[in-house]
Scaffold this motif. Structure first.
Motif, mmCIF file in Angstrom:
data_model
loop_
_atom_site.group_PDB
_atom_site.id
_atom_site.type_symbol
_atom_site.label_atom_id
_atom_site.label_comp_id
_atom_site.label_asym_id
_atom_site.label_seq_id
_atom_site.Cartn_x
_atom_site.Cartn_y
_atom_site.Cartn_z
ATOM 1 N N PHE A 86 0.815 -1.211 0.000
ATOM 2 C CA PHE A 86 0.000 0.000 0.000
ATOM 3 C C PHE A 86 0.852 1.266 0.000
ATOM 4 C CE2 PHE A 86 -2.323 -3.290 2.398
ATOM 5 C CZ PHE A 86 -3.428 -3.415 1.576
ATOM 6 N N GLY A 87 2.176 1.119 -0.003
ATOM 7 C CA GLY A 87 3.058 2.271 0.140
ATOM 8 C C GLY A 87 3.209 3.072 -1.134
ATOM 9 N N VAL A 88 4.303 3.816 -1.204
ATOM 10 C CA VAL A 88 4.525 4.747 -2.316
ATOM 11 C C VAL A 88 5.385 4.136 -3.409
ATOM 12 C CG1 VAL A 88 4.273 6.781 -0.864
ATOM 13 C CG2 VAL A 88 6.530 5.752 -1.148
ATOM 14 N N CYS A 89 5.686 2.833 -3.311
ATOM 15 C CA CYS A 89 6.555 2.187 -4.294
ATOM 16 C C CYS A 89 5.799 1.206 -5.175
ATOM 17 C CB CYS A 89 7.699 1.455 -3.581
ATOM 18 S SG CYS A 89 8.825 2.543 -2.681
ATOM 19 N N GLN A 90 4.494 1.354 -5.265
ATOM 20 C CA GLN A 90 3.689 0.387 -6.006
ATOM 21 C C GLN A 90 4.067 0.334 -7.478
ATOM 22 O OE1 GLN A 90 -0.395 1.438 -5.342
ATOM 23 N NE2 GLN A 90 -0.198 1.408 -3.119
ATOM 24 N N ASP A 91 4.461 1.460 -8.049
ATOM 25 C CA ASP A 91 4.751 1.508 -9.487
ATOM 26 C C ASP A 91 6.227 1.330 -9.797
ATOM 27 O OD1 ASP A 91 5.364 3.896 -8.232
ATOM 28 O OD2 ASP A 91 4.980 5.115 -10.000
ATOM 29 N N VAL A 92 7.043 0.978 -8.796
ATOM 30 C CA VAL A 92 8.480 0.787 -9.002
ATOM 31 C C VAL A 92 8.769 -0.711 -9.061
ATOM 32 C CG1 VAL A 92 10.792 1.219 -8.097
ATOM 33 C CG2 VAL A 92 8.983 2.913 -7.769
ATOM 34 N N PRO A 93 9.271 -1.241 -10.192
ATOM 35 C CA PRO A 93 9.567 -2.676 -10.280
ATOM 36 C C PRO A 93 10.559 -3.109 -9.206
ATOM 37 C CG PRO A 93 9.630 -1.670 -12.459
ATOM 38 C CD PRO A 93 9.529 -0.544 -11.465
ATOM 39 N N PHE A 94 10.347 -4.331 -8.710
ATOM 40 C CA PHE A 94 11.184 -4.866 -7.647
ATOM 41 C C PHE A 94 12.311 -5.682 -8.268
ATOM 42 C CE2 PHE A 94 11.618 -8.511 -4.480
ATOM 43 C CZ PHE A 94 12.659 -7.887 -3.834
ATOM 44 N N SER A 95 13.521 -5.171 -8.177
ATOM 45 C CA SER A 95 14.717 -5.891 -8.632
ATOM 46 C C SER A 95 15.581 -6.176 -7.418
ATOM 47 C CB SER A 95 15.490 -5.055 -9.653
ATOM 48 O OG SER A 95 16.742 -5.634 -9.914
ATOM 49 N N MET A 96 15.685 -7.452 -7.057
ATOM 50 C CA MET A 96 16.410 -7.807 -5.846
ATOM 51 C C MET A 96 17.895 -7.531 -5.988
ATOM 52 S SD MET A 96 15.908 -8.762 -2.833
ATOM 53 C CE MET A 96 17.103 -8.921 -1.506
ATOM 54 N N LEU A 97 18.470 -7.850 -7.134
ATOM 55 C CA LEU A 97 19.903 -7.611 -7.315
ATOM 56 C C LEU A 97 20.212 -6.122 -7.270
ATOM 57 C CD1 LEU A 97 19.756 -10.619 -8.376
ATOM 58 C CD2 LEU A 97 21.712 -10.006 -9.792
ATOM 59 N N GLN A 98 19.361 -5.326 -7.866
ATOM 60 C CA GLN A 98 19.574 -3.885 -7.826
ATOM 61 C C GLN A 98 19.406 -3.368 -6.408
ATOM 62 O OE1 GLN A 98 17.821 -1.523 -10.989
ATOM 63 N NE2 GLN A 98 17.150 0.006 -9.514
ATOM 64 N N SER A 99 18.444 -3.918 -5.662
ATOM 65 C CA SER A 99 18.229 -3.483 -4.284
ATOM 66 C C SER A 99 19.436 -3.781 -3.417
ATOM 67 C CB SER A 99 16.981 -4.167 -3.714
ATOM 68 O OG SER A 99 15.816 -3.729 -4.370
ATOM 69 N N VAL A 100 19.997 -4.995 -3.573
ATOM 70 C CA VAL A 100 21.180 -5.348 -2.785
ATOM 71 C C VAL A 100 22.374 -4.486 -3.189
ATOM 72 C CG1 VAL A 100 22.817 -7.192 -2.264
ATOM 73 C CG2 VAL A 100 20.376 -7.690 -2.372
ATOM 74 N N HIS A 101 22.524 -4.253 -4.482
ATOM 75 C CA HIS A 101 23.615 -3.394 -4.947
ATOM 76 C C HIS A 101 23.470 -1.996 -4.368
ATOM 77 C CE1 HIS A 101 25.711 -0.632 -7.683
ATOM 78 N NE2 HIS A 101 26.523 -1.634 -7.940
ATOM 79 N N ASP A 102 22.263 -1.445 -4.398
ATOM 80 C CA ASP A 102 22.043 -0.098 -3.865
ATOM 81 C C ASP A 102 22.234 -0.066 -2.353
ATOM 82 O OD1 ASP A 102 21.498 0.773 -6.397
ATOM 83 O OD2 ASP A 102 19.328 0.747 -6.172
ATOM 84 N N ALA A 103 21.809 -1.127 -1.673
ATOM 85 C CA ALA A 103 21.991 -1.163 -0.217
ATOM 86 C C ALA A 103 23.463 -1.226 0.150
ATOM 87 C CB ALA A 103 21.239 -2.362 0.366
ATOM 88 N N ARG A 104 24.234 -1.999 -0.590
ATOM 89 C CA ARG A 104 25.676 -2.040 -0.331
ATOM 90 C C ARG A 104 26.303 -0.674 -0.590
ATOM 91 N NH1 ARG A 104 28.807 -6.513 -3.375
ATOM 92 N NH2 ARG A 104 30.357 -6.090 -1.767
ATOM 93 N N CYS A 105 25.845 -0.020 -1.647
ATOM 94 C CA CYS A 105 26.350 1.323 -1.937
ATOM 95 C C CYS A 105 26.013 2.270 -0.789
ATOM 96 C CB CYS A 105 25.735 1.827 -3.248
ATOM 97 S SG CYS A 105 26.136 3.542 -3.643
ATOM 98 N N TYR A 106 24.794 2.150 -0.280
ATOM 99 C CA TYR A 106 24.348 3.055 0.784
ATOM 100 C C TYR A 106 25.114 2.819 2.081
ATOM 101 C CZ TYR A 106 21.362 4.916 4.469
ATOM 102 O OH TYR A 106 20.894 5.576 5.573
ATOM 103 N N PHE A 107 25.307 1.557 2.454
ATOM 104 C CA PHE A 107 25.933 1.257 3.741
ATOM 105 C C PHE A 107 27.462 1.252 3.663
ATOM 106 C CE2 PHE A 107 21.719 -0.686 4.438
ATOM 107 C CZ PHE A 107 21.384 -0.020 5.605
ATOM 108 N N ASP A 108 28.009 0.805 2.548
ATOM 109 C CA ASP A 108 29.464 0.670 2.441
ATOM 110 C C ASP A 108 30.144 1.897 1.863
ATOM 111 O OD1 ASP A 108 28.976 -1.828 3.385
ATOM 112 O OD2 ASP A 108 29.185 -2.844 1.461
ATOM 113 N N SER A 109 29.395 2.724 1.126
ATOM 114 C CA SER A 109 29.989 3.924 0.503
ATOM 115 C C SER A 109 29.138 5.141 0.844
ATOM 116 C CB SER A 109 30.068 3.744 -1.011
ATOM 117 O OG SER A 109 30.761 2.574 -1.351
ATOM 118 N N PRO A 110 29.114 5.530 2.105
ATOM 119 C CA PRO A 110 28.213 6.627 2.502
ATOM 120 C C PRO A 110 28.533 7.954 1.834
ATOM 121 C CG PRO A 110 29.748 6.093 4.262
ATOM 122 C CD PRO A 110 29.913 5.027 3.218
ATOM 123 N N GLY A 111 29.782 8.153 1.466
ATOM 124 C CA GLY A 111 30.145 9.432 0.866
ATOM 125 C C GLY A 111 30.042 9.472 -0.637
#
Length: 855
Positions: free
Chosen positions: A446-471
Motif C-alpha cells: 500500500f506504500g509509495v513504491c507500487q509503481d516501481v519494479p522490484f529488482s532484488m539484485l539492484q536493491s542489494v547493490h544499492d543497499a551495499r552502496c548506501y551502507f558501504d559507501s556513505p560518501g
C-alpha cells in the motif's frame, strides 16, 4: 558413422530447423515399443520426458469453483500432439536416425546443442508482430474476429515461451550437474580447459533467459485484458464495460510491474556471470564448485512466490467493482503459474554446490533516522486508509508520491539519527523513525513504491552502496526517485528480521498436462517453502507504527481536538497580555530607559513570533513549513539575544551602582541604538550562515539547526552567568555588611518580593526556552511536548503580572491613569517644580505621619 560426426551433423540439423522437428523426434521415440537405443533414451531423458508437466499453486479458496484461475491457466499450457508424423517426413526421419546412433561420448555436445537451439528458435519465432501499438478498448474487445485472432497468436507465443523455458531449465540443470561432478572422468588439465567454455555457456544461458522472459512478459501484458474478457464473460452496459476495461488495464500494469522485476534481475545475473569462478572442492577431488559474487542468482529467491492482490485489495474495490475478487484472483493465479513455470527453476540452475562472496550485514532493527514528517504522514495514511489500486490516481497524488520518495531518500542519505529541534514547528517538520519501520512502510503493497519494479539484485547493490559507501552515492543503480524503494526493500528483507515475516496459507496445487487435462492436489501446508507474500508486519512493526501514529503524527498539526479551545484561548491571552505589557512600557516615561527599551524589544519580538507561527502560518499556510521553521528559530534566537542585553544591563547597574534613570532620554536613545546594533550583528551572521547552509544543499539541514541551537544555548548560558554574577555580588555585599557589623531593621525584600524577583530571574534567564527546546528533542512523547507548548502560552500573562503588577510599576500606572480624571490633584510621589518644593512636601508628609503616630 563416427560419433563425433553424427553429433555434428545432428547439431547442424537442430540449428537449421525449429522445435517442431524435436517434437517429431519425441513423438517417434514415445511410440517405440521395442527396446530403446542409447540415443533414444538420451533424447527422451534430456528433452522429451515430462514434457507437459506445468504447475499452479494458489490458495484453495482462490481455486474453488467458480474461480477463473484454473480455466485461464489451462489456456496458457503448451499443447503437443501424440501422433507421430508420417515416416516420409525427411527432416524428422534424418534427425531420428542420427539420434539413434548417438553414443555416450557425444551426449554433452547434444545437450549443448539442444539448449542453444531451443532458445534461439523461440527468440526467433515466438514474437508476435504488429501488437506494439495495440490498445484494448470496448470496440476491439467486442470485435470477436479481431480479439480471437490476436489472443490466439499471443497464447501460442506464450505457450512456446513457457515450453522453451521448461526444456532449457531441465537441460541446463542436468548439464551443469554432469560438468561440475566431472562424470566423464576426463583429466584435470582437460577439465580446466573446459571451464571457460562452461562459463561461456552459462552466460549465454542467462542472457537467453533474459530475452525469453522479456518477450514473455511483454506478450503476457498484451493478452491479459482479452483473456480476462473471454474468461469472465462481461455482460453489462457500455459504461460498466468501460469501467471494467479501465480497471483491467490498471491490474495489467500492476502485474507488469511485478514481472518486470524478474526481467531486470535475470539480465543482471547474466552480467554477473563474468565474475563466476569454478574451483575444485578441497575435500572431494574430482568435484567442482561455483564461487559466485554476492550478486548471484540465489537472490532471485527473495521475489514473491505468490501475490496477495485478492486478499489485500478485494475489500477496498468491491464496492466500486463487484467482480473485483475474480479479477484479483485471476491476477494472483496467473502470477503463480508463470512464477513456477518461468522463474522458479532459474534459481536452481547450476546451484549444485557453491561458495558466495560475503556481505557482513548488520541488524538494523534499532537504527533510527530523521525524516520529513509529511512524508511519514503520507506513508501512514496509505497504510491506514488504503485506496483501491484499480482507480485512476489524480496527477497531484502521483507527483506527491514521487516528491515524497525523493525527500525520503534525501533524508536517509543524510544518515542523521536526530536533527536538533529549535521550535515547535520544527518538531512537526522532522521525525525520528526506526529505519526498519520506514523500510516496511515504504515498500509495503500500500506504500509509495507500487509503481516501481522490484529488482532484488539492484536493491542489494544499492543497499551495499548506501551502507558501504556513505560518501559516494554515484554507485547507485537506481535513480533519485526510486532509490528509497530499492534500498528499503533490501533493508527490509536482509536486515530487519523482526519487522516482517512470511505468512503461510492453505495452498492447493494444480498439475497441467499438454493434452488439456489437469489434476488438483489439496492442502499443501506441509510444504514450508510455500509462502504468500513477505511484507506481513510483525507485532513489533505494528507496535512501532501505532506509537508513531498516536505519539507524533496525531499531534503534528495541533490536532488534539479536546484541547483545541484551551489552546486557542491561551494563544489569545498570550498575545493580549504581551501587547498590554508593551503598551505600558511605551506609555510610562519612567520605563523608557535603556533596560525598558530592551524589554520592549523582547515583547515586540515575542508578539511577532507568535503572530507568525501561531496565527498567520496556521491560518493561511504561508510561507511553507521549512521557511516558517527558519523564521521561528531566528526569532527565538533574537529574543535570547535581547535577554542577553537586558541581563547585562542588570549586571552593569549593580556592578557600577548606577540606576537605569541616570541617563537623560537623548543619551538613553543613543545607548540603546548601540545595544541594538550589538544584538543584530551576531543575529544576522547566524541567520545568514543557516540560510546559506540550507540553500547549498539539503544535506546541511542538520548543520543549520545545530548553529541555531548552539546560538540559543550560548545566549542562555550568558544570561545565567550574568544573573549568577548579580546574585554573587548581592551575597558578597550582605556578608561584607555583616563583617562590618552594620545592621538595619529593614529587610532587603519581603517573601512576596523574593517570589517576584525569582520568577523574573527565571523569565529573563531563558530557562523556559531551553526547557521547551529540550522537550522538543524527545521522541515518542509528542503529547507531552504539546502540553508544554500550551503551557508556554501563559508567558504573556506571567510577564504582565511580574513586570507590571509590582510595587514600583503598578503605582506609577495607577497614578497616571487616575490623573486622566483629576489632572489638578497632585498624587504622592508626583514630580514638583523645584527641589525646594519637593523637600517641603517631604517634611509635610513626615510631620503628618508623626502626628498620626502620636495620636
Amino acid at each position: 558413422m563416427d560419433p563425433a560426426g553424427v553429433a555434428t551433423s545432428l547439431l547442424v540439423l537442430l540449428a537449421a530447423d525449429n522445435s517442431s522437428m524435436l517434437d517429431c523426434v519425441c513423438n517417434h521415440v514415445a511410440s517405440v515399443t521395442d527396446d530403446m537405443s542409447y540415443g533414444d533414451g538420451l533424447m527422451w531423458e534430456t528433452y522429451c520426458q515430462d514434457l507437459g508437466n506445468y504447475y499452479l499453486f494458489e490458495t484453495c479458496e482462490n481455486l474453488e469453483a467458480p474461480s477463473l484461475a484454473v480455466p485461464a491457466a489451462t489456456r496458457l499450457v503448451p499443447r503437443r500432439g501424440h501422433e507421430p508424423p508420417p515416416a516420409e517426413d525427411e527432416e524428422c526421419g534424418s534427425a531420428l536416425a542420427e539420434v539413434r546412433h548417438l553414443t555416450e561420448n557425444s551426449s554433452r555436445e547434444l545437450t549443448r546443442g539442444l539448449i542453444r537451439g531451443v532458445a534461439a528458435d523461440c527468440i526467433r519465432s515466438c514474437s508476435v508482430q504488429g501488437l506494439d501499438n495495440m490498445e484494448w478498448n470496448l470496440e476491439t474487445l467486442q470485435t470477436d474476429r479481431l480479439r480471437s485472432a490476436t489472443l490466439t497468436k499471443l497464447l501460442h507465443a506464450v505457450q512456446q515461451i513457457t515450453r522453451a523455458i521448461n526444456h532449457r531449465n531441465r537441460l541446463v540443470l542436468d548439464y551443469n550437474w554432469e560438468f561440475l561432478h566431472n562424470d566423464h572422468n576426463i583429466s584435470k588439465t582437460e577439465f580446466q580447459a573446459e571451464i571457460p567454455v562452461f562459463l561461456e555457456h552459462l552466460s549465454d544461458y542467462w542472457r537467453d533467459s533474459a530475452q525469453l522472459l522479456s518477450l514473455g512478459v511483454k506478450h503476457f501484458s498484451q493478452l491479459l485484458v482479452p483473456l480476462a474478457f473471454e474468461q469472465m464473460g462481461i455482460h453489462s452496459n457500455d459504461l460498466q464495460r468501460h469501467e471494467w476495461i479501465n480497471s483491467m488495464k490498471h491490474l495489467r500494469d500492476m502485474l507488469h510491474t511485478k514481472l518486470s522485476g524478474w526481467v531486470h534481475d535475470v539480465q543482471s545475473v547474466s552480467e554477473q556471470m563474468a565474475y563466476y569462478k569454478v574451483e575444485e572442492h578441497k575435500n572431494r577431488p574430482g568435484t567442482y564448485i561455483l564461487r559466485r559474487p554476492l550478486l548471484n542468482h540465489d537472490l532471485l529467491s527473495y521475489h514473491e512466490r505468490f501475490l496477495s492482490f485478492r486478499d489485500d485489495f478485494t475489500a477496498l474495490c468491491v464496492a466500486r467493482h463487484r467482480r473485483a475478487s475474480q479479477m484479483f484472483g485471476l491476477a494472483d493465479a496467473l502470477y503463480s503459474f508463470y512464477y513456477y513455470n518461468w522463474f522458479f527453476d532459474l534459481q536452481f540452475v547450476g546451484d549444485i554446490e557453491s561458495l558466495d562472496e560475503e556481505w557482513h550485514r548488520e541488524d538494523r532493527s534499532n537504527a533510527m533516522v530523521s525524516v520529513d514528517t509529511d512524508c511519514v504522514q503520507l506513508l501512514a495514511n496509505a497504510l491506514d486508509h488504503p485506496t483501491c489500486p484499480l482507480e485512476d490516481l489524480p496527477p497531484e497524488t502521483k507527483n506527491l508520491r514521487e516528491r515524497c520518495r525523493v525527500q525520503l531518500w534525501d533524508d536517509v542519505v543524510q544518515r542523521s539519527p536526530h536533527v536538533p529541534v529549535t521550535s515547535y514547528l520544527a518538531y512537526t517538520q522532522r521525525i525520528n523513525v526506526n529505519l526498519c519501520l520506514l523500510a516496511w512502510m515504504t515498500a509495503n503493497s500500500f506504500g509509495v513504491c507500487q509503481d516501481v519494479p522490484f529488482s532484488m539484485l539492484q536493491s542489494v547493490h544499492d543497499a551495499r552502496c548506501y551502507f558501504d559507501s556513505p560518501g559516494d552515492q554515484s554507485c547507485l543503480q537506481s535513480n533519485a526517485t526510486d532509490a528509497i524503494c530499492s534500498v528499503s526493500r533490501a533493508v527490509l528483507l536482509l536486515m530487519c528480521g523482526d519487522f516482517s515475516f512470511h505468512k503461510s496459507f492453505d495452498l492447493c496445487g494444480v498439475s497441467f498436462y499438454t493434452n488439456g487435462s489437469h489434476f488438483t492436489t489439496y492442502n499443501l501446508t506441509w510444504e514450508r517453502e510455500f509462502y504468500k507474500g513477505y511484507v506481513r508486519p510483525t507485532e513489533r512493526a505494528l507496535k512501532y507504527k501505532d506509537s508513531l501514529n498516536s505519539a507524533t503524527l496525531k499531534y503534528k498539526d495541533f490536532k488534539i481536538d479536546s484541547l483545541k479551545p484551551l489552546e486557542m484561548s491561551f494563544i489569545a491571552l498570550n498575545i493580549i497580555f504581551r501587547f498590554l505589557t508593551t503598551v505600558v512600557y511605551m506609555y510610562l516615561p519612567q520605563l523608557r530607559n535603556v533596560p525598558g527599551k530592551i524589554f520592549l524589544s523582547i515583547q515586540i519580538t515575542g508578539i511577532t513570533q507568535i503572530l507568525c507561527s501561531e496565527v498567520i502560518y496556521r491560518m493561511t499556510g504561508v510561507p511553507d513549513l521549512s521557511t516558517m521553521v527558519h523564521i521561528d528559530s531566528a526569532l527565538t534566537l533574537l529574543r535570547c539575544i535581547w535577554l542577553n542585553l537586558f541581563c547585562y544591563q542588570m549586571y552593569a547597574c549593580v556592578r557600577h551602582l548606577r540606576l537605569p534613570d541616570d541617563l537623560p532620554p537623548a543619551e538613553a536613545r543613543r545607548v540603546f541604538r548601540g545595544q541594538a546594533l550589538y544584538a543584530l550583528i551576531p543575529w544576522s551572521v547566524v541567520c545568514i550562515a543557516t540560510i546559506a547552509f540550507e540553500k547549498m544543499s539539503k544535506y546541511y539541514l542538520m548543520h543549520s539547526r545545530i548553529i541555531f541551537l548552539a546560538g540559543i544555548s550560548l545566549s542562555i548560558t550568558f544570561n545565567l552567568v550574568c544573573l549568577g554574577s548579580v546574585g554573587y555580588m548581592y551575597l558578597h555585599a550582605r556578608n561584607s555588611m555583616r563583617q562590618l557589623k552594620i545592621f538595619s531593621n529593614g529587610k532587603f525584600a519581603s517573601k512576596k518580593q523574593y517570589v517576584f524577583m525569582s520568577v523574573k530571574g527565571v523569565i529573563l534567564s531563558g530557562i523556559g526556552i531551553i526547557i521547551r527546546i529540550g522537550f522538543h528533542q524527545a521522541q515518542g512523547i509528542a503529547q507531552f511536548v504539546y502540553y508544554v507548548h500550551i503551557a508556554t502560552m501563559v508567558q504573556g500573562p506571567l510577564q504582565f503580572v511580574f513586570f507590571i503588577c509590582n510595587g514600583t510599576t503598578l503605582p506609577l500606572l495607577r497614578n497616571r491613569v487616575l490623573s486622566w480624571w483629576n489632572p489638578d490633584i497632585i498624587r504622592p510621589g508626583q514630580e514638583l517644580c523645584s527641589t525646594a518644593e519637593r523637600n517641603l512636601e517631604r517634611r509635610r508628609n513626615e510631620r503628618s505621619l508623626l502626628a498620626q503616630s502620636s495620636l
